[in-house]
Design a protein around this motif. Sequence first.
Motif, PDB file in Angstrom:
ATOM      1  N   TRP A   1       4.342   4.770   1.129  1.00 46.64           N
ATOM      2  CA  TRP A   1       4.362   4.256   2.674  1.00 46.64           C
ATOM      3  C   TRP A   1       5.843   4.208   2.965  1.00 46.64           C
ATOM      4  O   TRP A   1       6.497   4.542   4.320  1.00 46.64           O
ATOM      5  CB  TRP A   1       3.906   2.789   2.443  1.00 46.64           C
ATOM      6  CG  TRP A   1       3.808   2.323   3.780  1.00 46.64           C
ATOM      7  CD1 TRP A   1       4.539   1.080   4.149  1.00 46.64           C
ATOM      8  CD2 TRP A   1       3.055   2.327   5.187  1.00 46.64           C
ATOM      9  NE1 TRP A   1       4.325   0.671   5.462  1.00 46.64           N
ATOM     10  CE2 TRP A   1       3.332   1.629   5.985  1.00 46.64           C
ATOM     11  CE3 TRP A   1       2.170   3.386   5.260  1.00 46.64           C
ATOM     12  CZ2 TRP A   1       2.785   1.575   7.304  1.00 46.64           C
ATOM     13  CZ3 TRP A   1       1.355   3.323   6.562  1.00 46.64           C
ATOM     14  CH2 TRP A   1       1.782   2.372   7.427  1.00 46.64           C
TER      15      TRP A   1
ATOM     16  N   VAL B   1       5.730  -3.274   6.202  1.00 39.45           N
ATOM     17  CA  VAL B   1       4.181  -3.196   5.753  1.00 39.45           C
ATOM     18  C   VAL B   1       3.420  -4.231   7.076  1.00 39.45           C
ATOM     19  O   VAL B   1       3.916  -5.150   7.224  1.00 39.45           O
ATOM     20  CB  VAL B   1       3.938  -3.910   4.554  1.00 39.45           C
ATOM     21  CG1 VAL B   1       2.701  -3.987   4.125  1.00 39.45           C
ATOM     22  CG2 VAL B   1       4.603  -2.639   3.402  1.00 39.45           C
TER      23      VAL B   1
ATOM     24  N   PRO C   1       7.065  -7.061   0.636  1.00 38.85           N
ATOM     25  CA  PRO C   1       6.213  -6.009   0.158  1.00 38.85           C
ATOM     26  C   PRO C   1       7.012  -5.791  -1.612  1.00 38.85           C
ATOM     27  O   PRO C   1       8.052  -6.044  -1.856  1.00 38.85           O
ATOM     28  CB  PRO C   1       6.447  -4.652   0.870  1.00 38.85           C
ATOM     29  CG  PRO C   1       6.868  -5.040   2.296  1.00 38.85           C
ATOM     30  CD  PRO C   1       7.680  -6.380   1.896  1.00 38.85           C
TER      31      PRO C   1
ATOM     32  N   ALA D   1       2.570  -2.760  -2.043  1.00 38.60           N
ATOM     33  CA  ALA D   1       2.771  -2.645  -0.598  1.00 38.60           C
ATOM     34  C   ALA D   1       3.545  -1.608  -0.338  1.00 38.60           C
ATOM     35  O   ALA D   1       3.443  -0.781   0.682  1.00 38.60           O
ATOM     36  CB  ALA D   1       2.938  -3.979  -0.056  1.00 38.60           C
TER      37      ALA D   1
ATOM     38  N   GLY E   1       1.154   0.567   1.485  1.00 42.76           N
ATOM     39  CA  GLY E   1       1.172   0.401   2.783  1.00 42.76           C
ATOM     40  C   GLY E   1       0.307  -0.942   3.390  1.00 42.76           C
ATOM     41  O   GLY E   1       0.155  -1.146   4.338  1.00 42.76           O
TER      42      GLY E   1
END
Length: 219
Positions: A38, A42, A59, A64, A68
Amino acid sequence: MNFAPSPIAATEPPRDCPLCPRLVALREDLRAEHPDWWNAPVNAFGDPQAWLAIVGLAPGKHGANRTGRPFTGDHSGPLLFDTLAAHGFVSGTYEGSPDDSLELRGAIIINAVKCLPPQNKPTPEEIHTCRPFLAGQAAALPNARVFVALGQIAHQSAVKVLGGKLPKCRFGHLAEHRMPDGRILIDSYHCSRYNQNTGRLTPEMFDAVFARARALRDA
């Protein structure tokens, strides 16, 4: 993905948010190293009509920032989502991927810092720079009357966003703070791998936080 739609979506930073040079540099390095991750701010995750808002720190690199979705893909996710499921906030199944069937009902996750910080430690300046995004998201949750802060940094940002005063709102696991407008903030130790492995946070301790949140709502 159960990312919260507008008006929460309107409060998110852009994918290439330029505000924190150190976080931008790390993001660019990871985009080169892991182009399939990602590697961006986030977004909030959950129910835009939630009565419970969970404020995370930032994150995680392999969580994350990779997937994401908050608390997805690293060691913190199973405890958080299992606990939320036990209190009726979850439909579907958490499988550590943003493509699983997990959805939140009555709860939403918002972070104090939107981007991955080096060593999971944002600087005070980065926390302050990102706070308007947290403030915007708290303001865009009309039904959120109970907030849970995961860790001291999340606690400090949440208190400031909700209009409280830090000297009067000291962080402590299961500490409870009533904000000027009546919203309530409950503190919890963060559900990080370190806190779980050292026993600083046990499943029973974490469960008690959300049991208290539900009791406040029912009252």
